[in-house]
Design a protein around this motif. Sequence first.
Motif, PDB file in Angstrom:
ATOM      1  N   GLY A  10      -6.172 -15.654-116.042  1.00  0.00           N
ATOM      2  CA  GLY A  10      -6.515 -15.807-117.443  1.00  0.00           C
ATOM      3  C   GLY A  10      -7.065 -17.203-117.685  1.00  0.00           C
ATOM      4  O   GLY A  10      -6.560 -18.183-117.123  1.00  0.00           O
ATOM      5  N   LEU A  11      -8.099 -17.296-118.509  1.00  0.00           N
ATOM      6  CA  LEU A  11      -8.790 -18.565-118.732  1.00  0.00           C
ATOM      7  C   LEU A  11      -8.610 -19.054-120.164  1.00  0.00           C
ATOM      8  O   LEU A  11      -8.920 -18.343-121.115  1.00  0.00           O
ATOM      9  N   ILE A  12      -8.096 -20.264-120.297  1.00  0.00           N
ATOM     10  CA  ILE A  12      -7.978 -20.939-121.595  1.00  0.00           C
ATOM     11  C   ILE A  12      -8.617 -22.327-121.428  1.00  0.00           C
ATOM     12  O   ILE A  12      -8.046 -23.189-120.790  1.00  0.00           O
ATOM     13  N   SER A  13      -9.827 -22.587-121.901  1.00  0.00           N
ATOM     14  CA  SER A  13     -10.664 -21.690-122.690  1.00  0.00           C
ATOM     15  C   SER A  13     -12.029 -21.572-122.020  1.00  0.00           C
ATOM     16  O   SER A  13     -12.248 -22.154-120.953  1.00  0.00           O
ATOM     17  N   ALA A  14     -12.980 -20.887-122.702  1.00  0.00           N
ATOM     18  CA  ALA A  14     -14.278 -20.585-122.098  1.00  0.00           C
ATOM     19  C   ALA A  14     -15.275 -21.728-122.275  1.00  0.00           C
ATOM     20  O   ALA A  14     -16.367 -21.559-122.819  1.00  0.00           O
ATOM     21  N   ALA A  20     -17.124 -21.876-115.150  1.00  0.00           N
ATOM     22  CA  ALA A  20     -17.671 -22.061-113.800  1.00  0.00           C
ATOM     23  C   ALA A  20     -16.597 -21.796-112.747  1.00  0.00           C
ATOM     24  O   ALA A  20     -16.839 -21.089-111.755  1.00  0.00           O
ATOM     25  N   LEU A  21     -15.396 -22.355-112.950  1.00  0.00           N
ATOM     26  CA  LEU A  21     -14.327 -22.153-111.975  1.00  0.00           C
ATOM     27  C   LEU A  21     -13.899 -20.695-111.928  1.00  0.00           C
ATOM     28  O   LEU A  21     -13.674 -20.131-110.839  1.00  0.00           O
ATOM     29  N   ALA A  22     -13.779 -20.064-113.095  1.00  0.00           N
ATOM     30  CA  ALA A  22     -13.389 -18.656-113.137  1.00  0.00           C
ATOM     31  C   ALA A  22     -14.453 -17.780-112.487  1.00  0.00           C
ATOM     32  O   ALA A  22     -14.136 -16.800-111.793  1.00  0.00           O
ATOM     33  N   SER A  23     -15.715 -18.117-112.689  1.00  0.00           N
ATOM     34  CA  SER A  23     -16.792 -17.355-112.071  1.00  0.00           C
ATOM     35  C   SER A  23     -16.726 -17.455-110.549  1.00  0.00           C
ATOM     36  O   SER A  23     -16.933 -16.459-109.831  1.00  0.00           O
ATOM     37  N   ALA A  24     -16.439 -18.644-110.054  1.00  0.00           N
ATOM     38  CA  ALA A  24     -16.320 -18.826-108.611  1.00  0.00           C
ATOM     39  C   ALA A  24     -15.151 -18.016-108.054  1.00  0.00           C
ATOM     40  O   ALA A  24     -15.268 -17.388-106.989  1.00  0.00           O
ATOM     41  N   LEU A  25     -14.029 -18.006-108.745  1.00  0.00           N
ATOM     42  CA  LEU A  25     -12.870 -17.241-108.289  1.00  0.00           C
ATOM     43  C   LEU A  25     -13.124 -15.740-108.389  1.00  0.00           C
ATOM     44  O   LEU A  25     -12.698 -14.962-107.531  1.00  0.00           O
ATOM     45  N   ARG A  26     -13.837 -15.339-109.427  1.00  0.00           N
ATOM     46  CA  ARG A  26     -14.214 -13.931-109.551  1.00  0.00           C
ATOM     47  C   ARG A  26     -15.085 -13.506-108.381  1.00  0.00           C
ATOM     48  O   ARG A  26     -14.962 -12.390-107.860  1.00  0.00           O
ATOM     49  N   ILE A  32     -10.581 -11.540-113.462  1.00  0.00           N
ATOM     50  CA  ILE A  32     -10.433 -12.392-114.641  1.00  0.00           C
ATOM     51  C   ILE A  32      -9.954 -11.489-115.780  1.00  0.00           C
ATOM     52  O   ILE A  32     -10.699 -10.670-116.305  1.00  0.00           O
ATOM     53  N   ILE A  33      -8.689 -11.623-116.129  1.00  0.00           N
ATOM     54  CA  ILE A  33      -8.049 -10.747-117.115  1.00  0.00           C
ATOM     55  C   ILE A  33      -8.669 -10.908-118.494  1.00  0.00           C
ATOM     56  O   ILE A  33      -8.890  -9.940-119.225  1.00  0.00           O
ATOM     57  N   GLY A  34      -8.949 -12.130-118.867  1.00  0.00           N
ATOM     58  CA  GLY A  34      -9.511 -12.423-120.169  1.00  0.00           C
ATOM     59  C   GLY A  34      -9.677 -13.911-120.339  1.00  0.00           C
ATOM     60  O   GLY A  34      -9.181 -14.711-119.531  1.00  0.00           O
ATOM     61  N   ALA A  48     -22.317 -14.935-120.785  1.00  0.00           N
ATOM     62  CA  ALA A  48     -23.313 -15.272-119.777  1.00  0.00           C
ATOM     63  C   ALA A  48     -22.696 -15.526-118.407  1.00  0.00           C
ATOM     64  O   ALA A  48     -23.235 -15.089-117.379  1.00  0.00           O
ATOM     65  N   MET A  49     -21.585 -16.237-118.373  1.00  0.00           N
ATOM     66  CA  MET A  49     -20.985 -16.648-117.104  1.00  0.00           C
ATOM     67  C   MET A  49     -20.018 -15.615-116.536  1.00  0.00           C
ATOM     68  O   MET A  49     -19.857 -15.501-115.319  1.00  0.00           O
ATOM     69  N   LEU A  50     -19.351 -14.871-117.423  1.00  0.00           N
ATOM     70  CA  LEU A  50     -18.339 -13.902-116.993  1.00  0.00           C
ATOM     71  C   LEU A  50     -18.559 -12.577-117.717  1.00  0.00           C
ATOM     72  O   LEU A  50     -17.730 -12.149-118.522  1.00  0.00           O
ATOM     73  N   PRO A  51     -19.697 -11.924-117.485  1.00  0.00           N
ATOM     74  CA  PRO A  51     -19.988 -10.684-118.202  1.00  0.00           C
ATOM     75  C   PRO A  51     -18.902  -9.631-117.989  1.00  0.00           C
ATOM     76  O   PRO A  51     -18.426  -9.433-116.872  1.00  0.00           O
TER      77      PRO A  51
END
Length: 312
Positions: A10-14, A20-26, A32-34, A48-51
């Motif tokens: 989970g990402l706080i915040s976008a 960028a980090l969440a996109s790399a981990l994805r 990515i739960i939300g 754009a980054m985490l469709p």
Amino acid sequence: MKASGRIGIGLISAGKVGTALASALRGQGHSIIGAYARSEASQDRLDAMLPGVPSLSIEEIVERSELVLLAVPDDELAGVVSGIAQLGLWQAGQIVAHTAGHFGIEILRPAQEAGALCLAIHPAMTFTGTSLDVARLQGCPFAITALAPYQAIAHALVAEMGGFGVVISEEHRQAYHAALAHGANHLVTLVAQAMRMLAAIGVADPGMYLQALTTASLEGALSSADALQTGPVVRGDIGTLAGHLDVIEKLSREVPALQDLDSTYRVLAMATTRRACERRILHPNQAREINQLLGEEFDTAVFHNPNPDLHE
């Protein structure tokens, strides 16, 4: 963590860093739960980054995630962590990682007290908020602060994002971040001032004109520190320096965008003089003349062990 090694994040915040980090981990297969997107700009960046990743509340993100990635501004971090703790949402065994360079893991104590595994992972990179950032994470150093049993988790996360971890102790975290801010943020200020000076005298493309010189200077500094330092201060060219000070004082008065130029130039020239003295490049008499020009009292302490070949 799941047996497969893939976890729900989970990402706080976008913001620029978090997406960028969440996109790399994805990209490594994690889910990515939300993400918490509190503004229209954040929502646009998330799309754009985490469709496909939903915008959720902070409460929903913490309740559903095995790893909570806190990528909020430094000054907001303590309030977010304590607020979640007051709601009783932190979970034992949950991984909580923040990306603030200024802090170690002490700021995550409310989560730690609930049994969370706390990490501080800070990428030493400037982010644009675009997909280019994900590629630039390859080979990027990350400062890691964590209790010894959890450092392996932090290193693994950083490696999955394409970077490599460098352990920074809790007590050194502020000095670490100050060094990065001084070396990168203030570098931007310095180069932008030089560009404005060139623009003020009619140079059409200041950035292009400075590119080769500043790139070579930066590469030299990164490889050899100040061993390759050059210029009128290091050479002891008093007349040239005096000319610089005269024209800079004039530009500072006449060009509104350069009002801070005179003070900046003097402070940096003083620092350069001191380093040249410590390295025994300048003769004491030259240093005295330079400091008199700059309005600084000469400090004889830097010559406590002079090189007799240069100073006698």
